[in-house]
Design a protein around this motif. Structure first.
Motif, PDB file in Angstrom:
ATOM      1  N   LEU A 268      11.290  -2.186  -4.079  1.00 56.59           N
ATOM      2  CA  LEU A 268      10.011  -2.771  -4.493  1.00 56.59           C
ATOM      3  C   LEU A 268      10.139  -4.250  -4.854  1.00 56.59           C
ATOM      4  O   LEU A 268       9.286  -4.795  -5.520  1.00 56.59           O
ATOM      5  N   GLU A 269      11.177  -4.913  -4.367  1.00 52.03           N
ATOM      6  CA  GLU A 269      11.358  -6.328  -4.697  1.00 52.03           C
ATOM      7  C   GLU A 269      11.395  -7.243  -3.485  1.00 52.03           C
ATOM      8  O   GLU A 269      11.007  -8.406  -3.570  1.00 52.03           O
ATOM      9  N   ASN A 270      11.872  -6.759  -2.344  1.00 55.92           N
ATOM     10  CA  ASN A 270      12.124  -7.655  -1.216  1.00 55.92           C
ATOM     11  C   ASN A 270      10.856  -8.172  -0.555  1.00 55.92           C
ATOM     12  O   ASN A 270      10.815  -9.315  -0.097  1.00 55.92           O
ATOM     13  N   ALA A 271       9.822  -7.351  -0.496  1.00 52.65           N
ATOM     14  CA  ALA A 271       8.560  -7.833   0.085  1.00 52.65           C
ATOM     15  C   ALA A 271       7.997  -8.980  -0.738  1.00 52.65           C
ATOM     16  O   ALA A 271       7.535  -9.988  -0.197  1.00 52.65           O
ATOM     17  N   GLY A 272       8.034  -8.829  -2.057  1.00 53.29           N
ATOM     18  CA  GLY A 272       7.534  -9.892  -2.923  1.00 53.29           C
ATOM     19  C   GLY A 272       8.317 -11.170  -2.781  1.00 53.29           C
ATOM     20  O   GLY A 272       7.747 -12.265  -2.734  1.00 53.29           O
ATOM     21  N   LYS A 273       9.644 -11.055  -2.683  1.00 54.03           N
ATOM     22  CA  LYS A 273      10.476 -12.245  -2.505  1.00 54.03           C
ATOM     23  C   LYS A 273      10.206 -12.922  -1.168  1.00 54.03           C
ATOM     24  O   LYS A 273      10.299 -14.141  -1.052  1.00 54.03           O
ATOM     25  N   ALA A 274       9.903 -12.112  -0.146  1.00 55.57           N
ATOM     26  CA  ALA A 274       9.668 -12.657   1.192  1.00 55.57           C
ATOM     27  C   ALA A 274       8.244 -13.145   1.390  1.00 55.57           C
ATOM     28  O   ALA A 274       7.908 -13.645   2.463  1.00 55.57           O
ATOM     29  N   GLY A 275       7.389 -13.001   0.382  1.00 57.69           N
ATOM     30  CA  GLY A 275       6.018 -13.461   0.500  1.00 57.69           C
ATOM     31  C   GLY A 275       5.128 -12.579   1.354  1.00 57.69           C
ATOM     32  O   GLY A 275       4.179 -13.063   1.981  1.00 57.69           O
ATOM     33  N   ILE A 276       5.416 -11.274   1.383  1.00 55.02           N
ATOM     34  CA  ILE A 276       4.616 -10.333   2.171  1.00 55.02           C
ATOM     35  C   ILE A 276       3.583  -9.670   1.255  1.00 55.02           C
ATOM     36  O   ILE A 276       3.942  -9.123   0.216  1.00 55.02           O
ATOM     37  N   PRO A 277       2.298  -9.709   1.600  1.00 53.96           N
ATOM     38  CA  PRO A 277       1.287  -9.057   0.761  1.00 53.96           C
ATOM     39  C   PRO A 277       1.496  -7.539   0.719  1.00 53.96           C
ATOM     40  O   PRO A 277       1.847  -6.923   1.730  1.00 53.96           O
ATOM     41  N   GLN A 278       1.261  -6.950  -0.455  1.00 59.82           N
ATOM     42  CA  GLN A 278       1.519  -5.525  -0.657  1.00 59.82           C
ATOM     43  C   GLN A 278       0.344  -4.826  -1.322  1.00 59.82           C
ATOM     44  O   GLN A 278      -0.209  -5.341  -2.290  1.00 59.82           O
ATOM     45  N   ILE A 279       0.018  -3.659  -0.808  1.00 54.08           N
ATOM     46  CA  ILE A 279      -0.841  -2.713  -1.513  1.00 54.08           C
ATOM     47  C   ILE A 279       0.081  -1.584  -1.963  1.00 54.08           C
ATOM     48  O   ILE A 279       0.760  -0.964  -1.142  1.00 54.08           O
ATOM     49  N   ALA A 334       5.243  -8.153 -10.733  1.00 51.78           N
ATOM     50  CA  ALA A 334       4.859  -9.421 -11.361  1.00 51.78           C
ATOM     51  C   ALA A 334       5.589 -10.613 -10.762  1.00 51.78           C
ATOM     52  O   ALA A 334       5.100 -11.745 -10.827  1.00 51.78           O
ATOM     53  N   SER A 335       6.757 -10.388 -10.166  1.00 49.79           N
ATOM     54  CA  SER A 335       7.540 -11.492  -9.609  1.00 49.79           C
ATOM     55  C   SER A 335       7.240 -11.755  -8.140  1.00 49.79           C
ATOM     56  O   SER A 335       7.860 -12.624  -7.527  1.00 49.79           O
ATOM     57  N   ALA A 336       6.304 -11.029  -7.560  1.00 49.99           N
ATOM     58  CA  ALA A 336       6.012 -11.179  -6.128  1.00 49.99           C
ATOM     59  C   ALA A 336       5.442 -12.556  -5.826  1.00 49.99           C
ATOM     60  O   ALA A 336       4.648 -13.109  -6.595  1.00 49.99           O
ATOM     61  N   LYS A 377      -0.544  -6.755 -14.972  1.00 55.35           N
ATOM     62  CA  LYS A 377      -1.206  -7.976 -15.429  1.00 55.35           C
ATOM     63  C   LYS A 377      -1.584  -8.843 -14.227  1.00 55.35           C
ATOM     64  O   LYS A 377      -0.897  -8.835 -13.210  1.00 55.35           O
ATOM     65  N   PRO A 378      -2.670  -9.630 -14.356  1.00 52.56           N
ATOM     66  CA  PRO A 378      -3.006 -10.588 -13.298  1.00 52.56           C
ATOM     67  C   PRO A 378      -1.815 -11.539 -13.075  1.00 52.56           C
ATOM     68  O   PRO A 378      -1.064 -11.806 -14.019  1.00 52.56           O
ATOM     69  N   PRO A 379      -1.608 -12.000 -11.834  1.00 53.31           N
ATOM     70  CA  PRO A 379      -2.525 -11.914 -10.699  1.00 53.31           C
ATOM     71  C   PRO A 379      -2.457 -10.602  -9.912  1.00 53.31           C
ATOM     72  O   PRO A 379      -3.170 -10.471  -8.920  1.00 53.31           O
ATOM     73  N   VAL A 380      -1.597  -9.665 -10.307  1.00 56.34           N
ATOM     74  CA  VAL A 380      -1.601  -8.368  -9.627  1.00 56.34           C
ATOM     75  C   VAL A 380      -2.943  -7.691  -9.881  1.00 56.34           C
ATOM     76  O   VAL A 380      -3.398  -7.590 -11.023  1.00 56.34           O
ATOM     77  N   GLU A 381      -3.593  -7.244  -8.814  1.00 55.86           N
ATOM     78  CA  GLU A 381      -4.876  -6.553  -8.934  1.00 55.86           C
ATOM     79  C   GLU A 381      -4.644  -5.094  -9.324  1.00 55.86           C
ATOM     80  O   GLU A 381      -3.775  -4.432  -8.756  1.00 55.86           O
ATOM     81  N   LEU A 382      -5.401  -4.585 -10.248  1.00 57.38           N
ATOM     82  CA  LEU A 382      -5.353  -3.175 -10.622  1.00 57.38           C
ATOM     83  C   LEU A 382      -6.639  -2.500 -10.176  1.00 57.38           C
ATOM     84  O   LEU A 382      -7.733  -2.915 -10.551  1.00 57.38           O
ATOM     85  N   HIS A 383      -6.507  -1.452  -9.368  1.00 58.32           N
ATOM     86  CA  HIS A 383      -7.640  -0.681  -8.877  1.00 58.32           C
ATOM     87  C   HIS A 383      -7.445   0.776  -9.304  1.00 58.32           C
ATOM     88  O   HIS A 383      -6.707   1.524  -8.660  1.00 58.32           O
ATOM     89  N   GLU A 384      -8.087   1.160 -10.394  1.00 61.07           N
ATOM     90  CA  GLU A 384      -7.957   2.536 -10.864  1.00 61.07           C
ATOM     91  C   GLU A 384      -9.092   3.382 -10.296  1.00 61.07           C
ATOM     92  O   GLU A 384     -10.254   2.975 -10.312  1.00 61.07           O
ATOM     93  N   ILE A 385      -8.716   4.565  -9.789  1.00 54.59           N
ATOM     94  CA  ILE A 385      -9.723   5.525  -9.324  1.00 54.59           C
ATOM     95  C   ILE A 385      -9.478   6.840 -10.051  1.00 54.59           C
ATOM     96  O   ILE A 385      -8.359   7.131 -10.488  1.00 54.59           O
ATOM     97  N   ASN A 386     -10.520   7.634 -10.190  1.00 54.43           N
ATOM     98  CA  ASN A 386     -10.382   8.908 -10.888  1.00 54.43           C
ATOM     99  C   ASN A 386      -9.856  10.020  -9.995  1.00 54.43           C
ATOM    100  O   ASN A 386      -9.540  11.102 -10.473  1.00 54.43           O
ATOM    101  N   ASP A 387      -9.747   9.733  -8.709  1.00 54.39           N
ATOM    102  CA  ASP A 387      -9.390  10.765  -7.740  1.00 54.39           C
ATOM    103  C   ASP A 387      -7.878  10.892  -7.563  1.00 54.39           C
ATOM    104  O   ASP A 387      -7.095  10.069  -8.038  1.00 54.39           O
TER     105      ASP A 387
END
Length: 420
Positions: A268-279, A334-336, A377-387
């Motif tokens: 869960l670290e290499n995509a952020g270091k490489a500048g790849i957007p992640q969901i 947070a480090s992405a 925490k921002p800038p990471v977006e948090l999308h909570e759903i009840n499902d």
């Protein structure tokens, strides 16, 4: 696809101690229709033959001399320097078109060096290692290239014998055959990575994959049972994806709770270091995996348990562990260096945590969800759903974020596939 008539195989080994084995490999490669190109990574001695790339050239690639390497302190420091030179030289030679595949042999020393060389080469270049420690827990996941092939070198400690010859001849045939038939990944569409854990546990890929393909993307799905996540991280580190849907983080949880079924500490670290957007989503982080053929670890004896098969079993982690996992996930994201959206399905995170299923644990789920809410925490977006994660609402949320990012130019637009 153009097949190579006479593949050139870069053969790496210590010619001062394994000359007979390397001569045998050269003969086997020639008999299979290939050409052996020898790289000698000896330190103290010299092989009784003239390699194409001797130890002096390898040392020079590490910006030093073989004399300085020999005097560097001990065998560990010496071989580390040789590994640096070998991987630099191998990559330079490959980029110049001087070989088509690699085969390395060794015990712990030779394998240590070979793993570095394999990681330096692009995916699609056949990489074969004959090793006395193949499949051993001595080999950490983060050292393994995404398409590495290994064979256990039985009888390979000292000198040739019929068992050793049997193994090495198979390795030679395999690497020559692979060089002839390998197809390098060349997509005509942007490539999106997705993680999952088999559709019985996490089923979102059944809908998400065709939806993304309809949008003009190639989707590569990775099975998060340790090595699948490792392969994805390896490719991500080389910027091999346009975007990543990292929706199964079980390997992160496994690593943090001490399970051997993990992908290394950098999951869960290499995509952020490489500048790849992640969901990202927390698929299956509630499970701690362990070999089903071993006794259940003492700390998991009283926890809800599920056996997947004769190889793999899982038990649920405790609420405190899930809070710790939540904080670790948030710290990694947070480090992405690119946009990240975290989708938090408060209704459940894998099929067997539903009411009536073997791993149902509402207290643990509530502990994780509560900690995750405060940890992101921002800038990471948090999308909570009840499902639940295996719901249409989850898929719609992921696709909604993805489409918004495409419209904003964060993810490159898809393209219709060229006719094949």
């Amino acid at each position: 696809m153009t097949k190579l008539a006479h593949p050139r195989i870069l053969v790496i080994g210590t010619g001062d101690t394994k000359a007979d084995e390397l001569h045998f490999i050269g003969d086997c490669i020639a008999a299979a229709g290939g050409e052996a190109i020898m790289m000698d990574v000896s330190v103290l001695g010299d092989p009784p033959y003239a390699p194409h790339y001797d130890k002096h050239v390898v040392a020079q690639a590490a910006e030093t001399t073989i004399e300085k390497i020999a005097d560097s302190g001990d065998e560990n420091s010496a071989m580390s320097l040789m590994a640096l030179g070998a991987k630099r030289l191998a990559r330079r030679l490959y980029d110049s078109g001087d070989f088509d595949a690699m085969l390395a042999i060794g015990g712990t020393m030779g394998t240590d060096l070979a793993l570095d060389v394999a990681q330096a080469l692009p995916i699609g270049v056949p990489k074969f290692v004959a090793s006395t420690i193949a499949y051993s827990h001595l080999v950490p996941p983060e050292r393994i290239a995404a398409d590495l092939m290994m064979i256990l070198w039985a009888g390979g400690l000292y000198g040739l014998n019929s068992t050793c010859k049997s193994v090495l001849s198979q390795a030679c045939g395999a690497v020559v055959g692979a060089a002839r038939s390998a197809m390098k990944p060349r997509s005509d569409r942007p490539v999106v990575a997705m993680t999952s854990l088999g559709k019985s546990c996490l089923s979102y890929m059944v809908e998400l994959k065709p939806e993304l393909e309809r949008r003009g993307y190639e989707v590569v799905v990775f099975h998060t049972t340790g090595m699948g996540g490792r392969a994805m991280e390896s490719i991500a580190a080389k910027k091999g994806f346009a975007a990543i849907l990292d929706l199964s983080l079980q390997e992160v949880a496994n690593q943090l709770t001490g399970s051997v079924v993990n992908s290394g500490a950098d999951r869960l670290e290499n995509a952020g270091k490489a500048g790849i957007p992640q969901i990202v989503a927390p698929g299956a982080i509630d499970m701690v995996d362990f070999p089903a053929w071993l006794p259940t670890p003492n700390e998991l004896l009283e926890r809800p348990y599920h056996a997947h098969n004769r190889l793999l079993a899982s038990a649920t982690s405790r609420p405190d562990d899930r809070r710790r996992i939540a904080r670790a996930i948030a710290d990694k994201l947070a480090s992405a260096q690119a946009p990240v959206a975290f989708v938090l399905p408060a209704g459940g995170i894998q099929q067997w945590d539903r009411e009536g299923e073997a791993l149902h644990d509402p207290e643990g789920l509530a502990a994780f969800v509560g900690e995750m809410r405060s940890a992101i925490k921002p800038p990471v977006e948090l999308h909570e759903i009840n499902d639940h994660i295996n719901s249409a609402a989850f898929n719609a949320t992921v696709l909604g974020i993805f489409d918004r990012w495409v419209e904003a130019g964060i993810v490159p637009a898809g393209r219709a596939s060229a006719a094949t």
